[in-house]
Design an enzyme around this catalytic site. Sequence first.
Site, mmCIF file in Angstrom:
data_model
loop_
_atom_site.group_PDB
_atom_site.id
_atom_site.type_symbol
_atom_site.label_atom_id
_atom_site.label_comp_id
_atom_site.label_asym_id
_atom_site.label_seq_id
_atom_site.Cartn_x
_atom_site.Cartn_y
_atom_site.Cartn_z
ATOM 1 N N GLY A 151 68.152 52.685 -66.149
ATOM 2 C CA GLY A 151 67.283 53.402 -66.988
ATOM 3 C C GLY A 151 66.068 52.788 -67.573
ATOM 4 O O GLY A 151 66.071 51.692 -68.186
ATOM 5 N N ASN A 177 77.150 55.711 -71.052
ATOM 6 C CA ASN A 177 76.692 55.883 -69.675
ATOM 7 C C ASN A 177 77.547 56.829 -69.108
ATOM 8 O O ASN A 177 78.880 56.663 -69.149
ATOM 9 C CB ASN A 177 76.722 54.789 -69.056
ATOM 10 C CG ASN A 177 76.478 54.962 -67.440
ATOM 11 O OD1 ASN A 177 76.919 54.155 -66.649
ATOM 12 N ND2 ASN A 177 75.718 55.844 -67.025
ATOM 13 N N GLY A 178 76.977 58.043 -68.827
ATOM 14 C CA GLY A 178 77.864 58.977 -68.151
ATOM 15 C C GLY A 178 77.437 60.228 -68.594
ATOM 16 O O GLY A 178 76.279 60.811 -69.174
ATOM 17 N N TYR A 209 73.556 53.832 -54.419
ATOM 18 C CA TYR A 209 72.160 53.778 -54.531
ATOM 19 C C TYR A 209 71.900 53.054 -56.025
ATOM 20 O O TYR A 209 70.845 52.247 -56.401
ATOM 21 C CB TYR A 209 71.885 55.205 -54.945
ATOM 22 C CG TYR A 209 70.237 55.149 -55.699
ATOM 23 C CD1 TYR A 209 69.169 54.851 -55.059
ATOM 24 C CD2 TYR A 209 70.327 55.519 -57.204
ATOM 25 C CE1 TYR A 209 67.797 54.930 -55.789
ATOM 26 C CE2 TYR A 209 69.124 55.745 -57.889
ATOM 27 C CZ TYR A 209 67.928 55.479 -57.255
ATOM 28 O OH TYR A 209 66.828 55.563 -57.943
ATOM 29 N N CYS A 223 72.390 55.485 -66.970
ATOM 30 C CA CYS A 223 72.261 54.479 -68.192
ATOM 31 C C CYS A 223 72.988 53.177 -67.790
ATOM 32 O O CYS A 223 73.745 53.161 -67.141
ATOM 33 C CB CYS A 223 72.743 55.184 -69.643
ATOM 34 S SG CYS A 223 71.749 56.811 -69.864
HETATM 35 P P1 AMP Z 1 64.045 62.179 -51.224
HETATM 36 O O1 AMP Z 1 63.359 61.964 -49.976
HETATM 37 O O2 AMP Z 1 63.153 63.012 -52.032
HETATM 38 O O3 AMP Z 1 65.515 63.107 -51.154
HETATM 39 O O4 AMP Z 1 64.538 60.945 -51.932
HETATM 40 C C1 AMP Z 1 65.224 60.173 -51.582
HETATM 41 C C2 AMP Z 1 65.052 58.877 -52.400
HETATM 42 O O5 AMP Z 1 65.487 58.939 -53.636
HETATM 43 C C3 AMP Z 1 65.648 57.705 -51.689
HETATM 44 O O6 AMP Z 1 64.595 56.580 -51.535
HETATM 45 C C4 AMP Z 1 66.712 57.319 -52.726
HETATM 46 O O7 AMP Z 1 66.845 55.787 -53.049
HETATM 47 C C5 AMP Z 1 66.284 57.792 -54.062
HETATM 48 N N1 AMP Z 1 67.360 58.363 -54.749
HETATM 49 C C6 AMP Z 1 68.790 58.565 -54.753
HETATM 50 N N2 AMP Z 1 69.204 59.041 -55.480
HETATM 51 C C7 AMP Z 1 68.486 58.835 -56.771
HETATM 52 C C8 AMP Z 1 68.608 59.179 -58.103
HETATM 53 N N3 AMP Z 1 69.827 59.573 -58.613
HETATM 54 N N4 AMP Z 1 67.551 59.123 -58.908
HETATM 55 C C9 AMP Z 1 66.519 58.472 -58.405
HETATM 56 N N5 AMP Z 1 66.065 58.365 -57.032
HETATM 57 C C10 AMP Z 1 67.212 58.422 -56.176
#
Ligand code: AMP
Length: 495
Positions: free
Chosen positions: A52, A127-128, A267, A26
């Site tokens: 979000g 957020n949290g 990220y 969030c």
């Molecule tokens: P995967 O290959 O399914 O492990 O997805 C990796 C991708 O998910 C990378 O492009 C990351 O930027 C993205 N990612 C990492 N952390 C998150 C998160 N908390 N929520 C959504 N996407 C994420």
Amino acid sequence: MDTVHDNLTAYPVLLGRESDDIREECGVFGVYGIEDAAVLTALGLHALQHRGQEGCGIATTDAGRFHTERHLGLVGDHFTQKDLLSRLPGNAAIGHVRYATQGGTILRNVQPLFADLNAGGFAVAHNGNITNARLLREGLVESGSIFQSTSDTEVILQLIARSKAAHVVDRLVDALHQIEGAYALVCLTEGKLIGARDPYGIRPLVLGDLDGKPVLASETCALDMVGATFVREIENGEVVVCTDGGVQSVRPFGRRPAKPCLFEFVYFSRPDSIVQGKSVYDVRKRMGLRLAQETKPLADVVVPVPDSGVAAALGFSEASGIPYELGIIRNHYVGRTFIEPTQQIRTLGVRRKHSANRGVLEGKRVVLVDDSIVRGTTSAKIVQMVRDAGATEVHFRSASPPIAWPDFYGIDMPGRDQLMAARMSLEEMAAELKVDSLGFLSVPGLYWALGAGERNDDAPQYTDHYFTGQYPTRLVDHDRSASQKDHQLSLLVEA
Ligand code: AMP
């Protein structure tokens, strides 16, 4: 006080949901003492939209009356109309953007949450993730509390409502003493904007200044958006109270070491934000630079997985001398809510969001750079797409170390059983992703990117539990459900 607007029309029944199932990514924002507070808040939320996309809301206060609006969907779809100020009048406002990862999208969980307390109206945006919310909720329900949402944030409201303290800030502090986990809160009462950051400062919150008036936001990019100047970060364990008299600070928890979340750099935060005094973009580039020093393969092009891998790929290219090319193009118009009616369309999966740029990839040895690997499912599809476009070799590089431990503090992450790095060795992961080589940034490399020297004790203080399994707080709800599962298992075995 009354809630003039509250478009709380949908009350879907929640089946079998537990409050700690909801992991929320969030963003929060707040302004005090400024004309057009709702418009500024809408702008601030717009800058925080990446935190979000499933719900958004604004609460304002105007001469003792509270006004709230909460919606499913994007800020720009709901808070840009000309009549915004007549819908949400007042010179103080808070706002929230929300992405809950499980249990569907439910309007009644969208924030800010509002309650008429006997101390006056109280709106809160969070957020949290509160790691003992379920335990607290059970106790509250047993003693008669009625909950309107499944959000852990409502526990805070209920605890404030029950506090016997005389003043609203003391009531909030009472509540904060009972909760554990991660929170950046913005709260609105008549005559006060309050911000609070958990004792370890896991989730971010910054203070800005707009023409002498206070602004609170999850990230500095929201301050830039409204033309506010950055004043400082709210410190770990600090509560700030903004009134007509200025900004006052309360420190109810004493001094503890700060443990802000590393994933804001990896990220979560926008690259133009400044976190802990560091440019997120610069840190990501340094992660890529160091990644190249640690794991450079023989290759022809460096290709980022957009957008998450862009800054790290630039650093990787600069350090390795391998040219940077946009070999994957991202479609920015694919929302999370895109309807996938049939299995056939669902299997197209990643192609809706990412397309191969064949001219760049064909006949090339490609280094794909992304910020992280979580489950590995998206990465595997992207690797296949790059191979289908004619790449002769694909080398995958992750600009963060292997993520082997789940997050309990508000980052959407699956359990350990689904985290690729928790289940497999490096070789097994490479085989699963079908890459010619796989490399991850080391944990010391990540700290180096954040500005530390090479010695371990130089490492800046962050929580790095995703890589190490060392959590800064107790995980009350998680440990309880784990021991309940163990108990059920032992009963089964005995039977
Ligand atoms: P995967 O290959 O399914 O492990 O997805 C990796 C991708 O998910 C990378 O492009 C990351 O930027 C993205 N990612 C990492 N952390 C998150 C998160 N908390 N929520 C959504 N996407 C994420």
